[in-house]
Scaffold this motif. Sequence first.
Motif, PDB file in Angstrom:
ATOM      1  N   GLY A  79      66.218 114.344   4.011  1.00 29.86           N
ATOM      2  CA  GLY A  79      66.319 115.789   3.892  1.00 29.86           C
ATOM      3  C   GLY A  79      66.952 116.428   5.104  1.00 29.86           C
ATOM      4  O   GLY A  79      67.390 115.750   6.040  1.00 29.86           O
ATOM      5  N   GLY A  80      66.993 117.755   5.102  1.00 33.89           N
ATOM      6  CA  GLY A  80      67.592 118.512   6.201  1.00 33.89           C
ATOM      7  C   GLY A  80      66.571 119.340   6.940  1.00 33.89           C
ATOM      8  O   GLY A  80      65.374 119.157   6.773  1.00 33.89           O
ATOM      9  N   GLU A  81      67.066 120.276   7.736  1.00 33.88           N
ATOM     10  CA  GLU A  81      66.212 121.126   8.579  1.00 33.88           C
ATOM     11  C   GLU A  81      65.341 122.075   7.755  1.00 33.88           C
ATOM     12  O   GLU A  81      64.206 122.350   8.124  1.00 33.88           O
ATOM     13  CB  GLU A  81      67.080 121.962   9.521  1.00 33.88           C
ATOM     14  CG  GLU A  81      67.205 121.420  10.923  1.00 33.88           C
ATOM     15  CD  GLU A  81      65.871 121.026  11.552  1.00 33.88           C
ATOM     16  OE1 GLU A  81      64.997 121.914  11.674  1.00 33.88           O
ATOM     17  OE2 GLU A  81      65.704 119.849  11.914  1.00 33.88           O
ATOM     18  N   THR A  82      65.909 122.600   6.671  1.00 38.45           N
ATOM     19  CA  THR A  82      65.161 123.537   5.831  1.00 38.45           C
ATOM     20  C   THR A  82      64.983 122.941   4.431  1.00 38.45           C
ATOM     21  O   THR A  82      65.691 122.000   4.049  1.00 38.45           O
ATOM     22  CB  THR A  82      65.910 124.870   5.673  1.00 38.45           C
ATOM     23  OG1 THR A  82      67.132 124.619   4.959  1.00 38.45           O
ATOM     24  CG2 THR A  82      66.238 125.497   7.018  1.00 38.45           C
ATOM     25  N   ARG A  83      64.064 123.565   3.680  1.00 37.95           N
ATOM     26  CA  ARG A  83      63.843 123.086   2.315  1.00 37.95           C
ATOM     27  C   ARG A  83      65.138 123.164   1.507  1.00 37.95           C
ATOM     28  O   ARG A  83      65.484 122.237   0.775  1.00 37.95           O
ATOM     29  CB  ARG A  83      62.752 123.924   1.642  1.00 37.95           C
ATOM     30  CG  ARG A  83      62.446 123.469   0.227  1.00 37.95           C
ATOM     31  CD  ARG A  83      61.450 124.407  -0.447  1.00 37.95           C
ATOM     32  NE  ARG A  83      61.061 123.925  -1.765  1.00 37.95           N
ATOM     33  CZ  ARG A  83      61.781 124.117  -2.866  1.00 37.95           C
ATOM     34  NH1 ARG A  83      62.925 124.781  -2.822  1.00 37.95           N
ATOM     35  NH2 ARG A  83      61.359 123.644  -4.031  1.00 37.95           N
ATOM     36  N   ALA A  84      65.860 124.278   1.635  1.00 35.07           N
ATOM     37  CA  ALA A  84      67.090 124.445   0.851  1.00 35.07           C
ATOM     38  C   ALA A  84      68.121 123.365   1.197  1.00 35.07           C
ATOM     39  O   ALA A  84      68.804 122.838   0.317  1.00 35.07           O
ATOM     40  CB  ALA A  84      67.672 125.838   1.076  1.00 35.07           C
ATOM     41  N   GLN A  85      68.209 123.025   2.484  1.00 31.16           N
ATOM     42  CA  GLN A  85      69.144 121.949   2.873  1.00 31.16           C
ATOM     43  C   GLN A  85      68.701 120.616   2.289  1.00 31.16           C
ATOM     44  O   GLN A  85      69.521 119.785   1.895  1.00 31.16           O
ATOM     45  CB  GLN A  85      69.251 121.872   4.391  1.00 31.16           C
ATOM     46  CG  GLN A  85      70.073 123.013   4.972  1.00 31.16           C
ATOM     47  CD  GLN A  85      69.971 123.128   6.490  1.00 31.16           C
ATOM     48  OE1 GLN A  85      69.116 122.513   7.131  1.00 31.16           O
ATOM     49  NE2 GLN A  85      70.842 123.933   7.061  1.00 31.16           N
ATOM     50  N   SER A  86      67.394 120.403   2.243  1.00 31.55           N
ATOM     51  CA  SER A  86      66.873 119.167   1.651  1.00 31.55           C
ATOM     52  C   SER A  86      67.197 119.108   0.159  1.00 31.55           C
ATOM     53  O   SER A  86      67.630 118.072  -0.352  1.00 31.55           O
ATOM     54  CB  SER A  86      65.360 119.072   1.846  1.00 31.55           C
ATOM     55  OG  SER A  86      65.039 118.926   3.206  1.00 31.55           O
TER      56      SER A  86
END
Length: 221
Positions: A79-86
């Motif tokens: 995943g990424g830094e934020t939920r949306a990025q994930s």
Amino acid sequence: MSVWAVLAAAGRGERLGEDRPKAFAKLGGRPLLAESLERLDASAWIDEIVIVAPPGWEEPAILLAEELACSKVAACVAGGETRAQSVRAGVAEVGKDAAVIVVHDAARPVLSDGVMERVLTGLNEGWDGAVPALPLVDTVKRVRDGQVAETLPREELVAAQTPQAFLAPVLREALAGDLAGATDCAALVEARGGRVTTVPGDPRLLKVTDAEDLELVTGWL
Ligand code: CTP
Ligand code: MG
């Protein structure tokens, strides 16, 4: 045409405060992630699953899926830094055959097939997205610098949960844009003019945030 699930499990779990990401905190002797993963895999509504794992935890996530004998896991990505990025990273792994993408938080372990049926039925009625929602019991106020600026009309307000279902092209397009500030996928779709409906949510879809929530959900299982 198939239904893909993206399981967002990449958060750090800072408020839970354990020495590992929340998805791997113990819930009834198993990693929290096991509960929602097993339920998605067993659901007749779901064809394929993408797991979004905390960076560095892809391998344990894949091993867990193998242990649970999950047959629908098509990919596992970091995943990424934020939920949306994930979610963006997860959706990038969704196959071209997907008609519908369902995004679910691993932090909501007690996923029922009933709520899955409700969101997918919502989509079938012609909406771009369908999200489970609960009415609010408390009065909600907007507060600025310690002073109440406004009391909001409660009858218009709901608390949104997951699983959230979207037409695949609509969600892909929403994720291609600016992700800043979005706390759920529906917000991204709404911001681009997508039509999202609500269906009855489920109090048991509580999002495990702190240690008390973990205890509460353990009691339900
Ligand atoms: N999530 C994610 N990637 C992130 C942040 C969150 O996939 N960068 C996922 C979490 O794993 C969780 C869901 O989004 O399933 C909801 O997030 P939240 O409950 O806030 O979990 P955490 O971010 O892990 O917890 P905290 O905010 O306490 O650190
Ligand atoms: Mg968080």
